[in-house]
Write an enzyme that holds these catalytic residues in place. Structure first.
Site, PDB file in Angstrom:
ATOM      1  N   SER A  74     -74.550 -39.507 -11.368  1.00  0.00           N
ATOM      2  CA  SER A  74     -74.845 -40.129 -12.788  1.00  0.00           C
ATOM      3  C   SER A  74     -76.194 -41.035 -12.954  1.00  0.00           C
ATOM      4  O   SER A  74     -76.465 -41.384 -11.527  1.00  0.00           O
ATOM      5  CB  SER A  74     -73.802 -40.878 -13.461  1.00  0.00           C
ATOM      6  N   TYR A 123     -68.047 -47.548 -12.929  1.00  0.00           N
ATOM      7  CA  TYR A 123     -68.230 -46.120 -12.984  1.00  0.00           C
ATOM      8  C   TYR A 123     -69.503 -45.719 -12.249  1.00  0.00           C
ATOM      9  O   TYR A 123     -69.200 -44.711 -11.489  1.00  0.00           O
ATOM     10  CB  TYR A 123     -68.670 -45.941 -14.581  1.00  0.00           C
TER      11      TYR A 123
END
Length: 357
Positions: free
Chosen positions: A147, A172
């Site tokens: 990501s 995350y």
């Protein structure tokens, strides 16, 4: 090839599965179909691939049972958790995959502040189980979703895969950075080609209901207000789903190789003497959030009410992908315009929900 794609009830995974199916690969899709966001959208993605007869029949999908597509002879699906190591190993043993693309994960930056264990279970334990299955069942070609959030406090733009990513600002992001480190270890120890894909704000038809485009379109059509964080002063490298899929397919077809020029004295971050690689997949053309909202308003023909709020914990003000490695290695650069992408999304949204605008 025979390819396992995890997360095929998800946004990117469902599109990737359709692309590989249509070009003739044998695809096995896996997803836990959790309730992080509206399951109706997930069932819709499975329905269009012929896994279920209707969106409503999705609730009857049995756990750990292989379902053959009614539309594509080269596609089948299994509802399974990555944390379920016993059944995951059995799947690898039975299917004998040539390649694996791991897109399954607990998504969402802000949700990681509320439910951190979900990220450890899926993104860390689940990914370790994928790595172990590749190790023991002879899969040498692994690609996986990372990501753009791994760039964290980095302020140098555009984000390069050779930038330092040691300062994430959400759990995350930390789990995605951990995935990259774990993958490198397995590449080094077990000669598995691993490629991490740092996605930049993916959008398009069948998109996630928790993402900005979905929320903004829904609110605009319903005459409700939207929350605009950091006073609207945000920059995002919005990347259309078809561009993402094209990049992933090229990565699957070109497994990571050892960097023969890599040096432990002056190490490149994105490569290694092991068969390991990291790519950014972004549009390489960041857009101001307010311009993005204006494009939505133009498409739906309505002005959207805005609540301007401070930046949220875990969010970064700007993202901008340096895709020079993608161009050099794979001769590819995403380039779909925001106007085209938003147009396609809104058309899908109106059709899916049966709305006349």
């Amino acid at each position: 090839m025979k390819i396992l794609i995890t997360g095929t009830a998800g946004f990117i995974g469902s599109h990737l599965a359709m692309r590989l199916i249509e070009r003739g690969d044998e695809v096995v899709g896996l997803d836990s179909i959790n309730d992080y966001y509206e399951q109706r959208v997930k069932y819709g993605r499975l329905h269009r691939a012929g896994i279920i007869d209707s969106i409503n029949s999705g609730v009857d999908i049995a756990y750990n049972r292989v379902i053959k597509s009614s539309l594509f002879s080269n596609y089948k699906f299994i509802k399974l958790n990555l944390e379920d190591k016993i059944n995951l190993d059995k799947l690898f043993e039975d299917e004998k995959f040539d390649a694996v693309c791991n897109l399954a994960a607990q998504a969402g930056v802000r949700y990681s502040l509320e439910n951190p264990m979900a990220y450890i279970d899926s993104n860390i334990v689940g990914f370790l189980n994928i790595l172990e299955a590749c190790r023991y069942f002879g899969v040498k070609n692994l690609s996986y979703a990372s990501s753009s959030s791994v760039y964290g406090l980095n302020e140098r733009l555009p984000f390069s895969t050779n930038d330092n990513t040691d300062h994430p600002i959400s759990l995350y992001a930390s789990t995605k950075k951990s995935n990259e480190l774990m993958a490198h270890t397995y590449s080094h120890l077990f000669d598995i080609s691993t490629t991490g894909l740092r996605f930049f704000t993916v959008y398009g038809p069948w998109g996630r209901p928790d993402m900005a485009l979905f929320l903004f379109v829904k609110a605009g059509l319903e005459g409700k207000s939207i929350d605009v964080f950091n006073g609207g002063d945000m920059l995002r490298d919005f990347t259309y789903i078809d561009d993402i899929v094209e990049g992933v397919v090229r990565v699957i077809d070109n497994p990571a190789k050892r960097d023969e020029y890599w040096s432990g004295i002056e190490p490149r971050v994105s490569t290694s003497k092991a068969p390991y690689k990291i790519y950014n997949i972004g549009n390489n053309s960041p857009v101001k959030l307010m311009d993005f909202i204006e494009a939505i308003e133009k498409k739906i023909g309505k002005s959207i009410k805005k609540n301007f709020l401070p930046i949220q914990d875990g969010d970064v003000p700007s993202t901008y992908a340096d895709v020079s490695d993608l161009i050099e290695d794979l001769d590819y650069m995403p380039q779909t315009s925001i106007e085209y992408g938003i147009d396609k999304f809104v058309d899908w949204y109106l059709e899916f929900y049966g709305i006349k605008n």
